[in-house]
Design a protein around this motif. Sequence first.
Motif, PDB file in Angstrom:
ATOM      1  N   THR A   1       0.628  -1.285   0.049  1.00  0.00           N
ATOM      2  CA  THR A   1       0.167   0.012  -0.006  1.00  0.00           C
ATOM      3  C   THR A   1       0.947   1.458  -0.026  1.00  0.00           C
ATOM      4  O   THR A   1       1.527   1.254   0.794  1.00  0.00           O
ATOM      5  CB  THR A   1      -1.014  -0.135   1.316  1.00  0.00           C
ATOM      6  OG1 THR A   1      -1.622  -1.291   1.350  1.00  0.00           O
ATOM      7  CG2 THR A   1      -1.857   1.187   1.234  1.00  0.00           C
TER       8      THR A   1
ATOM      9  N   LEU B   1      -2.816   2.506  -4.164  1.00  0.00           N
ATOM     10  CA  LEU B   1      -4.253   2.606  -3.867  1.00  0.00           C
ATOM     11  C   LEU B   1      -5.090   2.905  -5.133  1.00  0.00           C
ATOM     12  O   LEU B   1      -6.120   2.409  -5.262  1.00  0.00           O
ATOM     13  CB  LEU B   1      -4.537   3.421  -2.743  1.00  0.00           C
ATOM     14  CG  LEU B   1      -4.041   3.135  -1.352  1.00  0.00           C
ATOM     15  CD1 LEU B   1      -4.125   4.160  -0.311  1.00  0.00           C
ATOM     16  CD2 LEU B   1      -4.874   1.860  -0.871  1.00  0.00           C
TER      17      LEU B   1
ATOM     18  N   ARG C   1     -12.788   2.826   2.167  1.00  0.00           N
ATOM     19  CA  ARG C   1     -11.781   2.212   3.213  1.00  0.00           C
ATOM     20  C   ARG C   1     -10.326   2.735   2.593  1.00  0.00           C
ATOM     21  O   ARG C   1      -9.645   2.993   3.296  1.00  0.00           O
ATOM     22  CB  ARG C   1     -11.940   0.742   3.063  1.00  0.00           C
ATOM     23  CG  ARG C   1     -11.016  -0.008   4.039  1.00  0.00           C
ATOM     24  CD  ARG C   1     -11.163  -1.369   4.125  1.00  0.00           C
ATOM     25  NE  ARG C   1     -11.208  -1.936   2.991  1.00  0.00           N
ATOM     26  CZ  ARG C   1     -12.184  -2.805   2.092  1.00  0.00           C
ATOM     27  NH1 ARG C   1     -13.333  -2.579   2.570  1.00  0.00           N
ATOM     28  NH2 ARG C   1     -11.805  -3.298   0.980  1.00  0.00           N
ATOM     29  N   HIS C   2     -10.299   2.661   1.308  1.00  0.00           N
ATOM     30  CA  HIS C   2      -8.967   3.262   0.681  1.00  0.00           C
ATOM     31  C   HIS C   2      -8.406   4.475   0.723  1.00  0.00           C
ATOM     32  O   HIS C   2      -7.491   4.900   1.104  1.00  0.00           O
ATOM     33  CB  HIS C   2      -8.752   2.409  -0.783  1.00  0.00           C
ATOM     34  CG  HIS C   2      -8.471   1.089  -0.608  1.00  0.00           C
ATOM     35  ND1 HIS C   2      -8.053   0.025   0.192  1.00  0.00           N
ATOM     36  CD2 HIS C   2      -9.339   0.006  -1.534  1.00  0.00           C
ATOM     37  CE1 HIS C   2      -8.131  -0.927  -0.045  1.00  0.00           C
ATOM     38  NE2 HIS C   2      -8.926  -1.120  -1.066  1.00  0.00           N
TER      39      HIS C   2
ATOM     40  N   HIS D   1      -7.376   4.928   4.228  1.00  0.00           N
ATOM     41  CA  HIS D   1      -5.829   4.278   4.104  1.00  0.00           C
ATOM     42  C   HIS D   1      -5.166   5.518   3.648  1.00  0.00           C
ATOM     43  O   HIS D   1      -3.924   5.848   4.144  1.00  0.00           O
ATOM     44  CB  HIS D   1      -5.659   3.147   3.202  1.00  0.00           C
ATOM     45  CG  HIS D   1      -6.249   1.834   3.826  1.00  0.00           C
ATOM     46  ND1 HIS D   1      -6.814   0.838   2.999  1.00  0.00           N
ATOM     47  CD2 HIS D   1      -6.599   1.509   5.036  1.00  0.00           C
ATOM     48  CE1 HIS D   1      -7.167   0.087   3.725  1.00  0.00           C
ATOM     49  NE2 HIS D   1      -7.295   0.517   4.981  1.00  0.00           N
TER      50      HIS D   1
END
Length: 162
Positions: free
Chosen positions: A47, A52, A145-146, A149
């Motif tokens: 990641t 992403l 969600r990403h 992140h």
Amino acid sequence: MTTNTITTGMERSIIENMLDLNREALIETTRGLSEIDARRRLVASLTTPISLIKHAAAAERIWFQRFWAGLEESECDGYSRRDEGTFTVADDESLADVIAEFERASQRSREIVSRFDLDDTMDTPREGTVSMRWTLLLMIQEFARHAGHGDILREQIDKPNT
């Protein structure tokens, strides 16, 4: 592209709008990053800010091009296997290239989605029978969600050296 938020009206419009807002939120986590910072590995996984975005483009292709449109991998406009390769960014790909790839995949997804009703269903080996509604909600969850992140990575990249 700045999407206006839709909070009332038809369910489909609200769902598609929320997906577009989360697509934009994910891209926004990379705005203004240098090419070096976009590739910084700050966690043990693959990641990075740029990966992403690359992964999100692959998710668009996996769910909408492969699954819903029934395209073969060779007919998709990029990587479309469900594995770690979705995070792989070539050395010669810039952040702008990867963002443009995600935007193209997203546009193609919109075109595919428009052919289906929210209640249309398909069978998948992993999830069983899923509806278009479920798929759109899954993508909202995935990109939200990403984006989270990406926010955390961006916070680490932008923090002043102390």
